[in-house]
Scaffold this motif. Sequence first.
Motif, mmCIF file in Angstrom:
data_model
loop_
_atom_site.group_PDB
_atom_site.id
_atom_site.type_symbol
_atom_site.label_atom_id
_atom_site.label_comp_id
_atom_site.label_asym_id
_atom_site.label_seq_id
_atom_site.Cartn_x
_atom_site.Cartn_y
_atom_site.Cartn_z
ATOM 1 N N GLY A 137 49.731 9.757 12.570
ATOM 2 C CA GLY A 137 49.887 9.829 12.748
ATOM 3 C C GLY A 137 49.941 11.194 13.738
ATOM 4 N N ASP A 138 49.747 12.333 12.983
ATOM 5 C CA ASP A 138 49.707 13.865 13.280
ATOM 6 C C ASP A 138 48.744 14.294 13.978
ATOM 7 N N GLU A 139 48.774 15.373 14.696
ATOM 8 C CA GLU A 139 48.315 16.744 15.315
ATOM 9 C C GLU A 139 47.245 14.880 16.107
ATOM 10 N N CYS A 140 47.826 14.225 17.527
ATOM 11 C CA CYS A 140 46.988 13.782 18.136
ATOM 12 C C CYS A 140 47.923 14.269 19.330
ATOM 13 N N CYS A 168 52.310 23.006 -0.650
ATOM 14 C CA CYS A 168 52.034 21.367 -1.986
ATOM 15 C C CYS A 168 50.873 21.245 -0.942
ATOM 16 N N TYR A 169 49.937 21.826 -0.480
ATOM 17 C CA TYR A 169 48.523 21.801 -0.276
ATOM 18 C C TYR A 169 48.207 22.382 -0.729
ATOM 19 N N PHE A 170 47.012 21.602 -2.202
ATOM 20 C CA PHE A 170 46.449 22.407 -2.690
ATOM 21 C C PHE A 170 44.966 23.198 -2.521
ATOM 22 N N ASN A 171 44.460 22.702 -1.935
ATOM 23 C CA ASN A 171 43.391 23.149 -1.215
ATOM 24 C C ASN A 171 42.750 25.306 -1.016
ATOM 25 N N PHE A 172 44.518 24.887 -0.366
ATOM 26 C CA PHE A 172 44.569 26.794 0.224
ATOM 27 C C PHE A 172 44.724 27.447 -1.498
ATOM 28 N N TYR A 173 44.300 28.417 -1.388
ATOM 29 C CA TYR A 173 44.185 29.527 -2.176
ATOM 30 C C TYR A 173 45.025 29.674 -3.350
ATOM 31 N N GLY A 204 45.144 9.902 16.522
ATOM 32 C CA GLY A 204 44.820 10.995 16.056
ATOM 33 C C GLY A 204 44.027 10.981 15.333
ATOM 34 N N HIS A 205 42.977 12.045 14.963
ATOM 35 C CA HIS A 205 42.480 11.541 13.798
ATOM 36 C C HIS A 205 41.359 11.075 13.577
ATOM 37 N N SER A 206 40.871 10.558 14.933
ATOM 38 C CA SER A 206 39.944 9.155 14.849
ATOM 39 C C SER A 206 38.114 9.421 15.267
ATOM 40 N N MET A 252 45.562 17.438 -1.287
ATOM 41 C CA MET A 252 44.241 17.826 -1.177
ATOM 42 C C MET A 252 43.082 17.701 0.164
ATOM 43 N N TRP A 253 43.232 18.720 0.942
ATOM 44 C CA TRP A 253 42.369 18.211 1.559
ATOM 45 C C TRP A 253 41.398 18.730 2.203
ATOM 46 N N SER A 254 40.116 18.036 1.697
ATOM 47 C CA SER A 254 38.657 18.525 2.030
ATOM 48 C C SER A 254 37.686 19.196 2.066
ATOM 49 N N GLU A 255 38.005 20.147 3.211
ATOM 50 C CA GLU A 255 36.939 20.770 4.391
ATOM 51 C C GLU A 255 36.127 21.439 3.493
ATOM 52 N N TYR A 256 36.811 21.734 2.581
ATOM 53 C CA TYR A 256 35.831 23.112 1.672
ATOM 54 C C TYR A 256 35.597 22.862 0.287
ATOM 55 N N SER A 292 57.294 14.607 5.469
ATOM 56 C CA SER A 292 57.471 15.693 6.265
ATOM 57 C C SER A 292 56.073 17.010 5.660
ATOM 58 N N TRP A 293 55.232 17.493 6.318
ATOM 59 C CA TRP A 293 54.093 18.413 5.853
ATOM 60 C C TRP A 293 54.414 19.710 6.619
ATOM 61 N N ARG A 294 55.571 19.538 8.317
ATOM 62 C CA ARG A 294 55.381 20.373 8.651
ATOM 63 C C ARG A 294 56.494 21.651 8.527
ATOM 64 N N SER A 297 37.116 11.663 3.397
ATOM 65 C CA SER A 297 36.736 11.756 5.090
ATOM 66 C C SER A 297 35.876 13.292 5.725
ATOM 67 N N ARG A 298 36.543 14.684 5.132
ATOM 68 C CA ARG A 298 35.959 15.546 5.062
ATOM 69 C C ARG A 298 34.919 16.161 4.014
ATOM 70 N N HIS A 299 34.898 15.820 2.745
ATOM 71 C CA HIS A 299 34.350 14.876 2.136
ATOM 72 C C HIS A 299 33.838 13.729 1.173
ATOM 73 N N GLY A 348 54.629 8.154 8.087
ATOM 74 C CA GLY A 348 53.439 8.723 8.648
ATOM 75 C C GLY A 348 53.573 9.965 8.636
ATOM 76 N N TRP A 349 52.970 11.032 9.129
ATOM 77 C CA TRP A 349 52.963 12.528 8.861
ATOM 78 C C TRP A 349 54.146 12.665 9.920
ATOM 79 N N ASP A 350 55.000 13.505 9.392
ATOM 80 C CA ASP A 350 56.342 14.018 10.459
ATOM 81 C C ASP A 350 56.046 14.059 11.820
ATOM 82 N N GLN A 355 37.261 28.684 0.794
ATOM 83 C CA GLN A 355 38.811 27.704 1.369
ATOM 84 C C GLN A 355 39.334 27.994 2.242
ATOM 85 N N ILE A 356 40.216 26.598 2.845
ATOM 86 C CA ILE A 356 40.512 26.649 4.076
ATOM 87 C C ILE A 356 41.463 28.112 4.484
ATOM 88 N N GLY A 357 42.118 28.550 3.314
ATOM 89 C CA GLY A 357 43.141 29.812 4.371
ATOM 90 C C GLY A 357 44.346 29.386 3.071
#
Length: 529
Positions: free
Chosen positions: A323-326, A415-420, A260-262, A465-469, A390-392, A159-161, A373-375, A431-433
């Motif tokens: 289900g996350d971040e709503c 487990c966030y492979f979009n991190f440095y 959320g995220h909609s 793999m979150w693709s913001e960056y 379980s992501w948080r 979605s992000r890319h 769903g996310w936690d 990158q995102i951080g």
Amino acid sequence: MKRFSTIVATLLALVLSVSALSARELNLIPEPSYVDLEAEGDYVVTEKTRITVVDEMWHPAQLFAEEMMEYFGSEKPLRTVKRGDKGIKVRTDIFVPKEGYEMTVTEDSILIIGGSEVGVYYGLQTLRQLIITNDGRVPCGFIADEPNFEYRGAHLDVSRHFFSVEDVKRYIDILAAHKLNRLHWHLTDDQGWRIEIKAYPELTEKGSMRKETLIGHGLEPKWWDGKPYGGYYTQDEIREVVAYAADRYITIIPEIEMPGHSQAALHALPWLGCEEQEVGVWTMWGVTPEVLCAGKQTTYDFLETVLSEVVELFPSELIHIGGDECPKDRWKECEHCQAMIKAQGLANEEELQGYLVARIEQFLISKGKRMIGWDEILDGGVTETATVMSWRGINGGIYAAERGNDVVMTPMNLCYFNFYQTKSREGEGLQIGGYIPFDMVYNWDPYQKMSDEAKAHIIGVQCNMWSEYLKDMETVEVMLLPRLAAMSEVQWATDRRNNDTIRRKMEVMRKFYEACGWHYAPYYFEGRD
Ligand code: TNX
């Protein structure tokens, strides 16, 4: 004198056998459960080697032959045949674990016995690594292998890319070579709706395009690129990717985010929101207050219609509902949401989210599916049958597992492979951080702080793999490799990881990545993390 020369000879033999042994290490990733290399000699695989196929194991055999085309530089290497004693032979046996295999190598033949078709395929993936990294010389010996975790996943945010069908297939190839068996495909989010839904063409007509992309971390106008950005998959393309993954024994779990995220869906169909006002497809990263209205019947009808098409496209039993971040700001002000809270006897907006999730779960069950769903799905009171991601951190997963829910562990800090991948961040681009070097993934204990009862409910482990960056597939590959190798050892070989051998094994794996033409990050190999 005689005695002295005997001692020298014995010592010499010992030294030789030790060095021969280390030269005969297999250096496989992920590590197999049992290896016996006591036999001498090799079997040399060439493009002329034939594969004898028993028990109708044509599919994995032919796929393996195809995967070896580039290495042999030949259109038709490793011909598959019905009968023969020499060369490679594949068959199945009920005494081998379903996803497992046994491989016996002599100077005349290589026999792979899988517990099933997928076991044969994994045996052939092992053979592929051995051939490519040893110039075709496969050491004589015996391997028995099977995975630790049943669920071995990687996620991809499109979605992000957006990533083309060809890109996603490349991603799938890389997962399969590491013996993963799930792709969690994050298809919708605030910044773009990427899956064609026949009942609501607006979702892709309007919801798949955003005005521009945030390419910096700041929020000044100069950090946006000013270029319209979009893309989506038609249902035919979705089917094509699902089939491609299934051919490689990978199940795709689709994710449709709710409530959320909609924001992309809200842009396409404003009546999905509480206030029904026009919102754009979002051009920021993070968490937007614009969420689906949980009070109106029309929202539930929409979600059920979308999911009805989704369940037809994806054979996966698990369907991810996000289900996350709503944020609940809109719901607090919304007459429909407040009326629903009253009518259902709910205590607050958190419970309203729990109500929505439970209702969607029942719908999925009616379609013969199960919900994951996310936690955050735990927050509103989780149902007994949902699978929790379980992501948080790990606590949500432990709590759910103790209650008897199935759990996939994917804590953000590991487990966030979009991190440095390095502390200095030098040469890594923006990158995102975060910071997740190879060794951190490799040394992670997914059963940390868990009772035996809880452990039994951890079905597996996943990297995200979150693709913001991550603007293209090359960047995604560099974030994925070599960390996926570490992840695959956690997933397949949790109980046999070894810090004394992993660096040497990774040098060999690097050769494999190069032969396959995959991009990978250099930092780990440069001793920089
Ligand atoms: C959190 S993990 C998110 C994503 C972001 C990611 C960035 C999760 C369920 N939500 O929406 O892309 O962080 O790393």
